[in-house]
Enzyme design. Sequence first.
Site, PDB file in Angstrom:
ATOM      1  N   CYS A  16       0.740  -0.970  -0.022  1.00  0.00           N
ATOM      2  CA  CYS A  16      -0.144  -0.126   0.106  1.00  0.00           C
ATOM      3  C   CYS A  16       0.700   1.340  -0.065  1.00  0.00           C
ATOM      4  O   CYS A  16       1.771   1.318   0.676  1.00  0.00           O
ATOM      5  CB  CYS A  16      -0.829   0.063   1.419  1.00  0.00           C
ATOM      6  SG  CYS A  16      -2.031   1.433   1.342  1.00  0.00           S
ATOM      7  N   PRO A  17       0.463   2.221  -0.946  1.00  0.00           N
ATOM      8  CA  PRO A  17      -0.753   2.428  -1.696  1.00  0.00           C
ATOM      9  C   PRO A  17      -0.652   2.121  -2.964  1.00  0.00           C
ATOM     10  O   PRO A  17      -1.247   2.355  -3.912  1.00  0.00           O
ATOM     11  CB  PRO A  17      -0.782   3.810  -1.606  1.00  0.00           C
ATOM     12  CG  PRO A  17       0.371   4.578  -1.580  1.00  0.00           C
ATOM     13  CD  PRO A  17       1.503   3.399  -0.830  1.00  0.00           C
TER      14      PRO A  17
END
Length: 78
Positions: A16-17
Amino acid sequence: MVVDADLELDARGLRCPLPILRTKKALATLHSGQRLRVLTTDPGSMKDFSAFARQSGNVLEVAHEVGEGEYEFVLVRR
């Protein structure tokens, strides 16, 4: 489950992201109604993709774990 997709994105190994950012970029290349299939290994992906679909207005058609630690998502471009 086999879903026809117009484009596939392999985001396995990304944290993430990055899976969401790459998904956003890939969706931008599609026309309304086309499908994007995404594979990830980030355990936070289930929450992230659900939130992304709600916020972006795209439809999250498929969201499930396909193997131990591997997730599949199919989004339909709005």
